[in-house]
Design a protein around this motif. Sequence first.
Motif, PDB file in Angstrom:
ATOM      1  N   LYS A   1       0.852  -1.186   0.000  1.00 15.49           N
ATOM      2  CA  LYS A   1       0.000   0.000   0.000  1.00 15.49           C
ATOM      3  C   LYS A   1       0.885   1.232   0.000  1.00 15.49           C
ATOM      4  O   LYS A   1       1.778   1.358   0.831  1.00 15.49           O
ATOM      5  N   TYR A   2       0.621   2.160  -0.935  1.00 15.08           N
ATOM      6  CA  TYR A   2       1.452   3.358  -1.043  1.00 15.08           C
ATOM      7  C   TYR A   2       0.599   4.519  -1.563  1.00 15.08           C
ATOM      8  O   TYR A   2      -0.398   4.314  -2.250  1.00 15.08           O
TER       9      TYR A   2
ATOM     10  N   VAL B   1       5.477   3.551   2.844  1.00 12.40           N
ATOM     11  CA  VAL B   1       4.654   2.484   2.275  1.00 12.40           C
ATOM     12  C   VAL B   1       4.441   1.434   3.358  1.00 12.40           C
ATOM     13  O   VAL B   1       5.196   1.366   4.327  1.00 12.40           O
ATOM     14  N   SER B   2       3.408   0.631   3.217  1.00 16.44           N
ATOM     15  CA  SER B   2       3.172  -0.470   4.143  1.00 16.44           C
ATOM     16  C   SER B   2       3.003  -1.751   3.342  1.00 16.44           C
ATOM     17  O   SER B   2       2.546  -1.717   2.190  1.00 16.44           O
TER      18      SER B   2
ATOM     19  N   PRO C   1      13.393  10.461   3.628  1.00 13.70           N
ATOM     20  CA  PRO C   1      13.648   9.040   3.872  1.00 13.70           C
ATOM     21  C   PRO C   1      12.516   8.156   3.377  1.00 13.70           C
ATOM     22  O   PRO C   1      11.346   8.558   3.370  1.00 13.70           O
ATOM     23  N   PHE C   2      12.890   6.953   2.973  1.00  8.69           N
ATOM     24  CA  PHE C   2      11.937   5.952   2.495  1.00  8.69           C
ATOM     25  C   PHE C   2      11.657   4.996   3.651  1.00  8.69           C
ATOM     26  O   PHE C   2      12.578   4.407   4.218  1.00  8.69           O
ATOM     27  N   ILE C   3      10.373   4.831   4.007  1.00  6.57           N
ATOM     28  CA  ILE C   3      10.012   4.043   5.185  1.00  6.57           C
ATOM     29  C   ILE C   3       9.051   2.926   4.784  1.00  6.57           C
ATOM     30  O   ILE C   3       8.031   3.163   4.133  1.00  6.57           O
ATOM     31  N   VAL C   4       9.427   1.698   5.179  1.00 11.46           N
ATOM     32  CA  VAL C   4       8.586   0.529   4.944  1.00 11.46           C
ATOM     33  C   VAL C   4       8.031   0.073   6.288  1.00 11.46           C
ATOM     34  O   VAL C   4       8.786  -0.179   7.224  1.00 11.46           O
ATOM     35  N   LYS C   5       6.706  -0.050   6.371  1.00 13.11           N
ATOM     36  CA  LYS C   5       6.074  -0.471   7.618  1.00 13.11           C
ATOM     37  C   LYS C   5       5.443  -1.851   7.452  1.00 13.11           C
ATOM     38  O   LYS C   5       4.713  -2.104   6.502  1.00 13.11           O
TER      39      LYS C   5
END
Length: 347
Positions: free
Chosen positions: A153-154, A165-166, A182-186
Amino acid sequence: MINKDSDIEIIISKYLSKEATPEEIKVLEDWISATPENYRNFLSQKNVWEVSHPAFNPEEIDVDSAHRKVMEQILHQNQPTSVRPKLSFLHYWQQIAAILLLPLLILSAYLYFRPAQQIAETYQELFTPYGTWSVVNLPDGSKVWLNAGSSLKYPTQFNDKQRVVSMQGEAYFEVESDKEHPFIVKTKELTVEATGTAFNVNAYTSDNVTAVTLVKGKVAVTLDKKKTISLSPGEKIDYNLATSLYNVNKTNTYKWCSWKDGVLIFRDDPLEYVFKRLGQTYNVEFILKDAELGKYSYKATFEGESLNEILRLLEMSAPIQCKEVSNRSNNSEKFEKQRIEVSKTVQ
């Protein structure tokens, strides 16, 4: 016949407000066609009228307040009535237009300078079916590979602070470098923060272990919103969700990322792990009839084979036999998750 300027101004006003009679419209047409100056005067008054009657909801501005200001300027100026100059129709509407334009300018400025986070974000969510994988290009130019049974999901447009994004399942990220954003993945249990790098995240909800493998660059992995660990290229962190314990090890990164090329690599891995990996990829439940089989060390590389082909190769190279259990329920015609029993080969 028109006797004075005020007569034509009245007719123009009625025409623009759609209240003119056919006779008045004919008089106006004759007056406009009489001289080029008359035509220019008509266009000038028409422009003022359109400005003062914009195509928006009048409830969005305080019309009463604007009207009071106009009347105060026109009717209550600090000078005797006898010396106050007579206001023409055109001058009257010019004043109204000037006051009505102010709320529009304020609204435009607010929309232009409004912080980005106040603008409603829209999201895109993708799911990859079992037995395959897919590639996604994100709005910032980053690239994501989604493994089987995974979702991402973005936002359709990242905001001006960070790129978030998750996901669930497994994904390989190639992130565009941007230190200021920053690029963050959850995932459910951890967060990965990067700037420009390549890494793999394995976070299937059915698995007790979540893993992050760093191929290049640098990432910071936050566990359960509490502890943050920095990874260097060639390192892999495994986080046990049941015990909240983790370990970081050097590894052959391609082994954990090869799936994005359609390759499954096993190097002296226990069969228990092999079947778990196959189960995640093909949505299959493997049932080991003998617990000792799970400890059997296995080495192989599969590329492009179907599940049935992989099972036949496993039977040829390991002391096992696989039997498919009916994937139909007893009470209905609905398909259940495919189940395969694995037993030891009878000598």
